[in-house]
Design a protein around this motif. Structure first.
Motif, PDB file in Angstrom:
ATOM      1  N   ASN A 171     -54.484 -15.305  16.562  1.00  0.00           N
ATOM      2  CA  ASN A 171     -55.569 -15.450  15.587  1.00  0.00           C
ATOM      3  C   ASN A 171     -56.642 -14.380  15.738  1.00  0.00           C
ATOM      4  OD1 ASN A 171     -54.426 -17.606  14.280  1.00  0.00           O
ATOM      5  ND2 ASN A 171     -55.300 -19.094  15.710  1.00  0.00           N
ATOM      6  N   PRO A 221     -55.046 -12.849  10.909  1.00  0.00           N
ATOM      7  CA  PRO A 221     -56.044 -13.085   9.865  1.00  0.00           C
ATOM      8  C   PRO A 221     -56.672 -11.765   9.406  1.00  0.00           C
ATOM      9  CG  PRO A 221     -56.435 -14.482  11.801  1.00  0.00           C
ATOM     10  CD  PRO A 221     -55.378 -13.499  12.177  1.00  0.00           C
ATOM     11  N   ASP A 234     -64.514 -15.419  16.270  1.00  0.00           N
ATOM     12  CA  ASP A 234     -63.869 -16.385  15.375  1.00  0.00           C
ATOM     13  C   ASP A 234     -62.356 -16.316  15.545  1.00  0.00           C
ATOM     14  OD1 ASP A 234     -62.942 -18.067  13.490  1.00  0.00           O
ATOM     15  OD2 ASP A 234     -63.450 -16.788  11.767  1.00  0.00           O
ATOM     16  N   SER A 236     -60.429 -19.033  14.806  1.00  0.00           N
ATOM     17  CA  SER A 236     -60.016 -20.298  14.212  1.00  0.00           C
ATOM     18  C   SER A 236     -58.692 -20.154  13.476  1.00  0.00           C
ATOM     19  CB  SER A 236     -61.086 -20.759  13.225  1.00  0.00           C
ATOM     20  OG  SER A 236     -61.217 -19.777  12.216  1.00  0.00           O
ATOM     21  N   LYS A 238     -58.363 -19.495  10.439  1.00  0.00           N
ATOM     22  CA  LYS A 238     -58.504 -19.874   9.024  1.00  0.00           C
ATOM     23  C   LYS A 238     -58.468 -18.616   8.162  1.00  0.00           C
ATOM     24  CE  LYS A 238     -61.259 -24.012   9.826  1.00  0.00           C
ATOM     25  NZ  LYS A 238     -62.445 -23.879  10.680  1.00  0.00           N
ATOM     26  N   GLY A 239     -58.157 -18.815   6.911  1.00  0.00           N
ATOM     27  CA  GLY A 239     -58.199 -17.679   5.987  1.00  0.00           C
ATOM     28  C   GLY A 239     -56.861 -16.988   5.886  1.00  0.00           C
ATOM     29  N   ARG A 241     -53.717 -14.432   5.997  1.00  0.00           N
ATOM     30  CA  ARG A 241     -53.140 -13.576   7.032  1.00  0.00           C
ATOM     31  C   ARG A 241     -52.394 -12.436   6.343  1.00  0.00           C
ATOM     32  NH1 ARG A 241     -53.084 -16.592  11.958  1.00  0.00           N
ATOM     33  NH2 ARG A 241     -51.625 -15.153  12.947  1.00  0.00           N
TER      34      ARG A 241
END
Ligand code: NAI
Ligand code: SOE
Length: 388
Positions: A171, A221, A234, A236, A238-239, A241
């Motif tokens: 990540n 990401p 960050d 996490s 998220k978002g 890739r």
């Protein structure tokens, strides 16, 4: 009176900081200094970034237009500290404008691109250096001295590594270092080339490689723009890739022109390793070992030692050793990454003043890029790749 050399720095990220620190402090260590660098102009991609660099690093001016900056009459040295995809364009324009150049490593994304840079600086007759700074660690320069003096005899083998862990987390963001169009390659070009530089410096030319090259983490990401978030907070995941199209890890067997052989490894996914640049060199009269995570120390063993005292001993670098007189007055007070950049800054400015060609220069950078190409080619073809 000490000559003043006006510096234009292109890029104000991690290496912008390191080089600006070196210009500011070099004359405090090396005195009389070969020249007094004047931080004239810093360039970055936005006015905000350039102005932040100006204020933070102490430049006179800020700009977003490197083309007009490198063409200015009042600039002596162009310092290229941008991501790898812009090194060639900037260096060629700077050479054509008659500027001396220091360019961060790897010199270019490929050997072919590096050759265009070498041709430009040689045609222009300017001084050029590529910033493989680890060879300027005093303990590494001491290893070079021992080898040159024949203290460990004929070199039989070299084992080198560069292991880091900042990209081990899947990540971690897809910064420019994971994009082939910008970086050229991954661990091979980014950190493997540092070991190739050390291997060539200490042992000699590499003529063939047989490598395993792999991408372990296929997507990350998206990080849009900005400078590289090597240790982004960050994680996490998220978002969106996007694919990683460069290598994560390589292990290569290498053959040297002088008959020695060895291995080179590079990865940025080795949990627990931070800046684990190591080498162990065996000669027919002794051995040398180095680990950058203990960079003030060199391990040496001489076969001539008495049989009851054989084994590696630790030499703590200090005033008696290369560059030591300019640094700190007592061994093992502590040298660090900053000192390698201060020494590098001294050596490029000294070469400019004397009109000499420093090492490593663009010819070295070109050769190293060719070796990186050969490692990638060998990894793809699963065969020996030769560097003529
Ligand atoms: P970074 O991502 O921290 O900073 C790059 C900077 O250049 C950013 O401020 C960016 O906005 C700016 N930039 C990008 N394109 C530009 C352009 N066309 N004109 C002006 N500014 C531009 O990157 P970092 O880590 O400083 O890396 C820069 C170079 O230094 C790379 O070639 C890298 O391989 C090398 N490097 C060498 C190290 C060493 O130990 N010798 C250590 C870290 C990086
Ligand atoms: C990231 O791997 C990096 O910043 C490299 O780009 C440098 O060349 C290395 O010296 C430190 O780590």
């Amino acid at each position: 009176m000490t000559k003043v050399l006006n510096i234009a720095m292109i890029g104000g990220g991690f290496m912008g900081k390191a080089h600006a620190m070196a210009y500011a402090t070099m004359p405090m260590f090396f005195w009389p200094a070969p020249a007094r660098p004047r931080l004239k102009t810093i360039v970055d991609v936005t006015a905000d970034l350039a102005e932040t660099g100006r204020q933070r690093y102490g430049f006179d001016e800020a700009s977003t237009d490197w083309r007009s900056v490198v063409a200015r009459d009042d600039i002596d040295v162009v310092d290229i500290v941008t991501p790898n995809d812009s090194h060639a364009e900037i260096a060629i324009a700077a050479a054509e404008a008659g500027k001396h150049i220091i360019c961060e490593k790897p010199l270019a994304r490929t050997g072919a691109e590096a050759k265009t840079m070498l041709d430009a600086v040689e045609k222009a007759g300017v001084v050029h250096m590529v910033a493989f700074n680890y060879r300027r660690t005093p303990a590494v320069a001491l290893a070079k001295k021992f080898i040159s003096e024949g203290r460990i005899g004929r070199i039989l083998s070299f084992r080198g590594t560069y292991l880091q862990d900042w990209s081990a987390d899947p990540n971690g963001p897809l910064s420019w270092r994971f994009q082939k169009k910008i970086a050229g390659s991954g661990a091979v070009g980014d950190i493997g080339t540092h070991v190739v530089d050390l291997a060539r410096y200490l042992v000699g030319e590499i003529v063939a490689v047989n490598a395993l090259v792999k991408t372990h983490i296929g997507s990350r990401p998206v990080q849009s723009g900005g400078f590289d978030q090597l240790a982004a907070s960050d994680r996490s995941g998220k978002g969106p890739r996007a694919p990683v199209d460069v290598d994560d890890e390589m292990i290569a067997l290498v053959k040297f022109a002088g008959g020695a052989f060895g291995s080179i490894e590079a990865t940025r996914n080795a949990y627990g390793r931070n800046n684990f640049i190591t080498f162990e060199i065996h000669g027919d009269q002794g051995s040398i070992a180095f680990n950058y995570e203990r960079l003030a120390e060199l391990q040496v063993m001489f076969a001539s030692d008495p049989a009851d005292a054989r084994g590696f001993r630790t030499v703590y670098t200090g005033p008696a050793h290369p560059y030591g007189a300019a640094l700190w007055p007592i061994p093992a007070l502590g040298t660090g990454y900053g000192e390698t950049k201060i020494i590098e800054c001294h050596d490029i400015l000294s070469a400019v003043v004397k009109g000499e060609t420093p090492s490593p220069n663009f010819r070295d950078g070109y050769q190293i890029s060719r070796i990186a190409d050969a490692i990638l080619r060998s990894g793809e073809e699963q065969n020996w790749a030769f560097i003529e």
